[in-house]
Design an enzyme around this catalytic site. Structure first.
Site, PDB file in Angstrom:
ATOM      1  N   HIS A 110       0.852  -1.194   0.000  1.00 40.17           N
ATOM      2  CA  HIS A 110       0.000   0.000   0.000  1.00 40.17           C
ATOM      3  C   HIS A 110       0.881   1.235   0.000  1.00 40.17           C
ATOM      4  O   HIS A 110       1.941   1.236   0.627  1.00 40.17           O
ATOM      5  CB  HIS A 110      -0.912   0.006   1.241  1.00 40.17           C
ATOM      6  N   ASP A 167      -7.974  -5.493  -0.856  1.00 41.50           N
ATOM      7  CA  ASP A 167      -8.371  -6.264  -2.037  1.00 41.50           C
ATOM      8  C   ASP A 167      -8.045  -7.747  -1.916  1.00 41.50           C
ATOM      9  O   ASP A 167      -8.633  -8.562  -2.629  1.00 41.50           O
ATOM     10  CB  ASP A 167      -7.687  -5.693  -3.284  1.00 41.50           C
TER      11      ASP A 167
END
Ligand code: COA
Length: 384
Positions: free
Chosen positions: A268, A321
């Site tokens: 991320h 996700d």
């Protein structure tokens, strides 16, 4: 003029572009707050509708406010014949995100006041998009399966109605199962908002030019489609399906890393010690897997997460996700619809940012450092 090289932050990494009161991401404490509330608590105690209200109004609704808000949302779920025909006419070969982007343009073209900067009007527009986009997505899912359109139900809650429009009410449908409805609702809450991510920032850039809400949302849909952003949940499932067998997962991940390829669903830009949304979604995924015979995907999930952690120097961890991909697969969604589902949730965050940007606007226009050829003259023969 200074000859010093300008400081360039590629990808705007680490740049603080503006204030926002909508959400706070704190990578140090691994936390995400929507208007001050921890997202884990919102996922535990609230519905997606309450969270949408919170993002647009700054406070959770009272019982009466929620009742009135839900009545309005339910009444806006129907789509007109023109929009149904538009969806039905889109090529089956196109990505569902293209259908959604076109649907938002269509809805926008019907709004004579689309250019307004009035926050109440934009809140109404936002509610209409929140109410209608699930109907568009469900219609698109069913036409690709060769199934007929199921009109929205105006009594069911948001998540239940969507599951009903996609899967009907036959035996085995997640629309009949309270735990599946709640797991799906939680995923929407977790996907609803995440500060200045790429698609939200796109929406703010477009809004900053004083363009309209629908243009900002179509731009955001385009940004979300990319595999480095929303498209990652689809890529995760494609990878898991490609691996097929948990026994092959470790070697698959190690090969990817050895070839310097990205493993989707990991890493991320902001969180470097783990994504704050993952524990809640991971728990929902494990529960969905238990109900739907998904032990294989849980086993593969655990092996992939451990292999990534153990074999990367910075211990790269899953992002939202990674658990949402297999959870949506187990609920019965086709992989190419994972990102449109993300849109159904993030429309609330995008529009909250559109309202905030409008209320205190400044054109977003960064500078660039030129590294092309020095100034030169056009060759004479081209001037002739
Ligand atoms: N798989 C393999 N390696 C990864 C990785 C992943 N998912 N994510 C990061 N890395 C590697 C980078 O390649 C980089 O390696 P290098 O130092 O050898 O160049 C290193 O880890 C540091 O990466 P970092 O700079 O911290 O990542 P970033 O901020 O540039 O990128 C993402 C963040 C999200 C774009 C990136 O992690 C990624 O592409 N992930 C996969 C796509 C995804 O899941 N997106 C959804 C995000 S919610």
């Amino acid at each position: 003029m200074s000859n010093e090289a300008p400081e360039i932050r590629r990808g705007l990494a680490g740049v603080v572009a503006d204030y926002t009161a909508i959400s706070k991401v704190n990578p140090e404490t691994n936390s995400l707050l929507y208007q001050g509330y921890p997202v884990q608590e919102l996922a535990r105690y609230c519905t997606f509708e309450e969270v949408a209200y919170l993002l647009w109004n700054g406070e959770l609704p009272s019982t009466e406010e929620l009742r009135r808000f839900s009545i309005r949302e339910k009444a806006l779920r129907h789509i007109d014949r023109g929009l149904i025909d538009l969806v039905m006419s889109m090529p089956l070969s196109c990505h569902p995100m293209d259908v959604l982007r076109s649907a938002v343009s269509y809805i926008g073209a019907q709004d004579p006041e689309s250019y307004t900067k009035d926050s109440d009007h934009i809140r109404r527009t936002s509610l209409e998009l929140m109410a209608k986009l699930p109907t568009v997505v469900a219609l698109d899912i069913r036409r690709r399966r060769g199934e007929g359109y199921l009109e929205p139900d105006t009594k069911m809650g948001f998540a239940e109605n969507f599951l009903y429009m996609v899967f009907g009410k036959e035996e085995g449908s997640p629309a009949n199962n309270r735990a599946d409805i709640e797991a799906f609702d939680k995923s929407l809450i977790l996907y609803a908002e995440h500060s200045f991510n790429a698609s939200t920032f796109t929406a703010r850039v477009i809004t900053s030019t004083m363009s309209d809400t629908y243009s900002a949302v179509t731009g955001a849909i385009g940004a979300l489609k990319g595999p480095l952003h929303g498209g990652a949940n689809e890529a995760v499932m494609h990878n898991m399906l490609e691996i097929g067998d948990p026994a092959k997962a470790e070697e698959w991940v190690k090969n990817k890393l050895a070839n310097k390829e990205l493993v989707m669903g990991f890493g991320h830009r902001v969180y470097k010690k783990g994504d704050s949304r993952v524990p809640t979604m991971e728990a929902a995924f494990r529960e969905v897997a238990e109900r739907h015979g998904g032990e294989k995907w849980v086993e593969m999930y655990d092996i992939m997460a451990k292999t990534m952690y153990d074999n990367t120097s910075i211990h790269i961890m899953p992002n939202l996700d990674f658990p949402s991909g297999p959870a949506y697969h187990l609920l019965g969604f086709e992989v190419e619809f994972f990102t449109p589902i993300f849109v159904m949730a993030r429309i609330t965050g995008w529009t909250a940012h559109i309202i905030e940007q409008n209320e205190n606007n400044s054109l977003i226009r960064p500078l660039s450092a030129y590294n092309g050829p020095d100034q030169r003259s056009v060759p004479a023969k081209s001037i002739d």
